[in-house]
Design a protein around this motif. Structure first.
Motif, short mmCIF file in Angstrom:
data_model
loop_
_atom_site.label_atom_id
_atom_site.label_comp_id
_atom_site.label_asym_id
_atom_site.label_seq_id
_atom_site.Cartn_x
_atom_site.Cartn_y
_atom_site.Cartn_z
N GLN A 262 10.19 3.93 4.51
CA GLN A 262 10.04 4.36 3.11
C GLN A 262 11.36 4.74 2.44
O GLN A 262 11.70 4.23 1.38
N PHE B 93 5.01 -1.34 -1.56
CA PHE B 93 3.74 -1.47 -0.87
C PHE B 93 4.01 -1.74 0.60
O PHE B 93 5.07 -2.27 0.95
N ALA B 94 3.08 -1.37 1.46
CA ALA B 94 3.21 -1.72 2.88
C ALA B 94 1.84 -2.06 3.43
O ALA B 94 0.86 -1.39 3.13
N SER C 246 7.67 4.86 8.76
CA SER C 246 7.75 3.72 7.84
C SER C 246 9.20 3.66 7.37
O SER C 246 9.91 4.65 7.49
N GLN D 123 4.47 -3.30 10.25
CA GLN D 123 4.17 -3.15 8.84
C GLN D 123 4.90 -4.22 8.07
O GLN D 123 6.07 -4.48 8.32
N SER E 218 -1.06 0.42 1.64
CA SER E 218 -0.92 1.39 0.56
C SER E 218 0.44 1.23 -0.08
O SER E 218 1.39 0.78 0.56
N GLY E 219 0.51 1.70 -1.30
CA GLY E 219 1.82 1.72 -1.95
C GLY E 219 1.77 2.57 -3.19
O GLY E 219 0.72 3.15 -3.52
N SER E 220 2.89 2.61 -3.88
CA SER E 220 2.92 3.40 -5.11
C SER E 220 4.15 3.04 -5.92
O SER E 220 5.10 2.44 -5.41
N ASP F 37 6.52 -4.55 4.86
CA ASP F 37 6.99 -3.52 3.96
C ASP F 37 7.75 -4.16 2.81
O ASP F 37 8.55 -5.08 3.05
N HIS G 5 -0.40 10.42 -0.58
CA HIS G 5 0.27 9.21 -0.08
C HIS G 5 1.55 9.64 0.64
O HIS G 5 1.57 9.80 1.84
N HIS G 6 2.61 9.84 -0.07
CA HIS G 6 3.80 10.52 0.46
C HIS G 6 4.52 11.18 -0.71
O HIS G 6 4.21 10.87 -1.87
N1 ASP Z 1 5.53 3.87 3.21
C1 ASP Z 1 4.16 3.71 2.78
C2 ASP Z 1 3.25 3.66 3.98
O1 ASP Z 1 3.69 3.43 5.09
C3 ASP Z 1 3.94 2.48 1.98
C4 ASP Z 1 4.60 2.51 0.66
O2 ASP Z 1 4.44 3.48 -0.08
O3 ASP Z 1 5.24 1.51 0.34
O4 ASP Z 1 2.04 3.77 3.83
#
Ligand code: ASP
Length: 595
Positions: free
Chosen positions: A207, A534-535, A205, A243, A488-490, A245, A456-457
Motif C-alpha cells: 500500500q 485497488f488490490a 500489502s 495480490q 478492495s480499493g479506494s 496490486d 479499509h486502511h
Molecule cells: N492495500 C489494499 C488491500 O490490500 C488495497 C488497496 O487499497 O489498494 O486491501
C-alpha cells in the motif's frame, strides 16, 4: 520445428500433443510411467508428461529389447521412448483420452530414472489425505488435475500482465522486508542481525509503496505481489498470498472500475473463453446491507431481506418488541416452497442462526389459510401480513425472521440466505455475477479494543467533509463475485492535513503518526497527485477460474491450516548460532496445562 519451440532433451513431441495427424511419424518422448499392462505378452505403457498421456505399445516380436525393458517398468519411473505413431486398431480407440486415436509403437525404451513406490497413486479422482498430498507435493502436482490448475494460474498471470502492460502500467517490485503497513491483520516479523533488537515486517500489502510511486510520478503501477498476514486461516485465506496490486494517478472511482472491468473481461475470456458483461453493477454498501445483510452479497438469486422493524414496533410478541426497544431490528426473508420442511430441518435452521451469534429464529410456514408457527398466537393479523408483504412470501413459502442488533441480525440472515439457496438448489451454475460495492463506511467500531478503526486502511479518502466516525462514508469499493469478495480499493487521501485528521479520529497521535507514517506525510509535502487504486486476491480468482474450493489447491506449495509446510518441515527451530547472531533468547515454553 522452429528453434524457439525445440523441446529440451532431444524430445520431438510432448506426450499429450500427439493426434491422428502424427500417424507415421517417428517420435522421441520422455515422461513418467502412469500405468503398465501386460496383455498376452504385449506390454502397454501409459506415458505421462505435463501435457497429457499417450499409450506406448511394446511388442515382443517387433522390438524385443524395448519389450524386455518395458516389462520391468513400474509406476512413476522416468523413461525415454523412441517409436512410431500409429492409428489404433478399430475398436480400441479411447474417446476419453485426447490422444486416444493413436498409440506409439515402441522401437526403444530406456529407463532414465527409477521411482520408489509412490505413497499415493499419481492420478485424479482418488481420495488422498491432504496432509500426505502436501508432504509429497511434487507428486501431487504431477497429477493431471493439479498440473492443469498450476498452468491455468500461469495463464491468468500472463493475461493480467499483458492487460496492464497494454494499458500503460509499470510493473514495480516493492520490498518484502519492510515496515508494518496496516491492513488489519497481525504482521509477520523478521529480526534484523545488523540492527539488533529491531525487526522488519513482511508486507500485508504494498500500500504505502504504491502511493509513494504515485508521488514519484510513475502514474500507473501494478504488481503481482506476495503479501503476508498472520491471521486465522480459512478455506479461502492463506497467510502468504498473492495480490494483484495497482495504483492510478489522477484516478476517479470510474477510472478504477473501468480498468478492472476490462481486466476481468480479458481474464475470463483468456482463461475460460467466457464473455463477462461490463460495466459491472454497482450497489452502495448501505443498500447491500439492507437488501442482503452483507457487503459481499451473492446476487445470483433473489431472497432479499425485508426490514420489518416498523411493523413489529410495540408488538404483542415480546421477543421482537424487546429487541426493537433495545435499538435492534427485525429482518426476514422468504424461502420459496419451503413451508413443508420438517421440524428437524427447521431446528437445523435455528441452530445455524444461533451459531452465527443471533438470539434466535422465528419461522412462519405460509399456508393458503394463514400461517403455522410456534409463535403464531402472539402475532396480529397485520404483523403476519407485513411479514408476507415485506418478504413477498405466498402460500407454500417459509418466512424466517430474526430480531437482534442490526449487525447480528444481518450476519445471521446472510448466512441463512446462502444456506437456503444452496439447499433449495437456487444457485444458477455457470453464472458470473460481478458487482461493485461502493461508499463503504470509513471507520468501524472495534469492539475488542473499544476504539474506531479504519474500515479499509487509514489512507482512504472520505467521501465528504463528514468525519463523524459513526456516519462518515469513504471513497472505498470492493469487487464481489458470486458472493465472494475478490478485492478492495479506494481513492486515497493526498492532503497531509486531512490525513492527520483521519489519524486523529483513529486515535493515532501526532507522535505515533510521525513514527509509523512520517515518510508518507513527508512525501505528501512534495507535490502529490490525487490517486486511487485497488488490490485483488489472485489466489481466490484462480479458485474461481479452476473451480477449486480450497485455496491450497491453487497454490503450488501451500501451508496447512496451522501454518506448517509439510514438505520442508517449516517452521523449524533456529540454531543457537542463528539466535546468537540475532541477539535473541527464546523464552522457556509455558508449562503445559493439565488436561
Ligand atoms: N492495500 C489494499 C488491500 O490490500 C488495497 C488497496 O487499497 O489498494 O486491501
Amino acid at each position: 520445428m522452429s528453434e524457439e519451440q525445440r523441446l529440451p532433451g532431444g524430445r520431438t513431441h510432448m506426450c499429450g500433443e500427439l493426434r491422428a495427424e502424427h500417424a507415421g511419424q517417428n517420435v522421441v518422448l520422455m515422461g513418467w510411467v502412469a500405468t503398465t499392462r501386460d496383455h498376452g505378452g504385449v506390454v502397454f505403457v501409459d506415458l505421462r508428461d505435463r501435457d497429457g498421456v499417450v499409450q506406448v505399445v511394446a511388442h515382443p516380436q517387433d522390438a524385443p529389447a524395448a519389450h524386455a525393458e518395458a516389462s520391468r517398468l513400474r509406476s512413476e519411473w522416468v523413461i525415454r521412448v523412441t517409436g512410431q505413431v500409429r492409428r489404433r486398431p478399430p475398436g480400441t480407440v479411447n474417446d476419453a483420452l485426447p490422444t486416444g486415436e493413436i498409440e506409439v509403437a515402441a522401437a526403444g525404451v530406456e529407463v532414465v530414472s527409477e521411482s520408489d513406490t509412490p505413497p499415493f497413486p499419481v492420478e485424479d479422482g482418488v481420495e488422498v489425505d491432504e496432509a500426505l498430498r502436501l508432504r509429497y507435493r511434487y507428486l501431487d502436482l504431477r497429477r493431471p488435475e493439479m498440473t492443469r490448475t498450476i498452468r491455468a494460474r500461469h495463464r491468468a498471470m500472463r493475461s493480467i500482465r499483458d492487460y496492464f502492460d497494454a494499458h500503460g502500467f509499470v510493473d514495480v517490485e516493492t520490498p518484502v522486508l519492510t515496515k508494518s503497513t496496516p491492513e488489519g491483520a497481525r504482521d509477520f516479523l523478521v529480526p534484523s542481525r545488523l540492527q539488533r533488537g529491531k525487526v522488519y515486517a513482511l508486507p500485508q500489502s504494498p500500500q504505502q509503496f504504491k502511493q509513494l510511486l504515485m508521488v514519484a510520478g510513475l502514474d500507473r503501477y501494478y504488481q503481482i505481489a506476495r503479501c503476508f498476514r498472520d491471521e486465522d486461516l480459512r478455506a479461502d485465506r492463506h497467510w502468504e498470498f498473492t495480490q494483484l496490486d495497482a495504483e492510478i494517478s489522477f484516478a476517479t472511482e470510474d477510472d478504477v472500475y473501468a480498468t478492472f472491468e476490462g481486466m476481468f473481461a480479458k481474464l475470463w475470456s483468456d482463461v475460460l473463453g467466457v464473455d463477462v458483461a461490463t460495466p459491472f453493477r454497482r450497489l452502495s454498501y448501505d443498500e447491500s446491507m439492507r437488501r442482503y445483510g452483507s457487503d459481499k452479497p451473492d446476487t445470483r438469486y433473489a431472497m432479499e431481506l425485508a426490514d420489518l422493524t416498523e411493523a413489529f414496533r410495540g408488538s404483542g410478541f415480546n421477543a421482537f418488541a424487546r429487541a426493537i426497544e433495545a435499538g435492534g431490528i427485525v429482518k426476514a426473508l422468504a424461502a420459496p416452497g419451503a413451508a413443508d420442511w420438517s421440524r428437524k430441518q427447521l431446528d437445523e435452521l435455528v441452530q445455524e442462526t444461533k451459531s452465527r451469534g443471533a438470539a434466535g429464529l422465528v419461522w412462519l410456514c405460509v399456508r393458503d389459510d394463514g400461517v403455522d408457527s410456534p409463535v403464531a398466537k402472539f402475532l396480529s393479523p397485520q404483523e403476519v401480513q407485513a411479514a408476507r408483504d415485506g418478504t413477498g412470501a405466498g402460500p407454500g413459502d417459509l418466512v424466517l425472521a430474526v430480531a437482534d442488533g442490526e449487525k447480528r441480525a444481518n450476519v445471521a440472515l446472510d448466512g441463512l440466505r446462502r444456506h437456503i439457496a444452496d439447499r433449495l438448489g437456487l444457485i444458477p451454475q455457470g453464472r458470473w455475477d460481478f458487482l461493485w460495492i461502493t461508499e463503504f463506511p470509513i471507520f468501524e467500531w472495534d469492539e475488542e479494543e473499544g476504539k474506531w478503526d479504519a474500515q479499509h486502511h487509514p489512507f482512504t479518502a472520505p467521501a465528504s467533509a463528514d468525519l463523524d466516525p459513526a456516519t462518515a462514508r469513504a471513497r472505498a469499493y470492493d469487487v464481489v463475485l458470486n458472493g465472494v469478495e475478490l478485492g478492495s480499493g479506494s481513492i486515497r487521501i493526498h492532503d497531509p492535513e486531512l490525513q492527520r485528521k483521519v489519524f486523529d479520529t483513529l486515535g493515532i497521535s501526532a507522535v505515533e503518526a510521525e513514527e509509523k507514517f512520517g515518510h508518507m506525510l513527508e512525501a505528501f509535502r512534495f507535490g502529490v497527485p490525487p490517486h486511487g487504486g485497488f488490490a485483488l486476491g489472485l489466489d481466490r480468482i484462480v479458485m474461481f477460474l479452476t473451480g477449486h474450493e480450497n485455496i491450497r489447491d491453487v497454490i503450488a506449495f501451500p501451508k496447512t491450516s496451522s501454518g506448517q509446510e509439510l514438505l520442508t518441515g517449516a517452521p523449524s527451530r533456529p540454531s543457537d548460532e542463528q539466535l546468537r547472531q540475532l541477539g535473541i533468547r527464546l523464552a522457556p515454553e509455558p508449562p503445559k496445562r493439565a488436561e
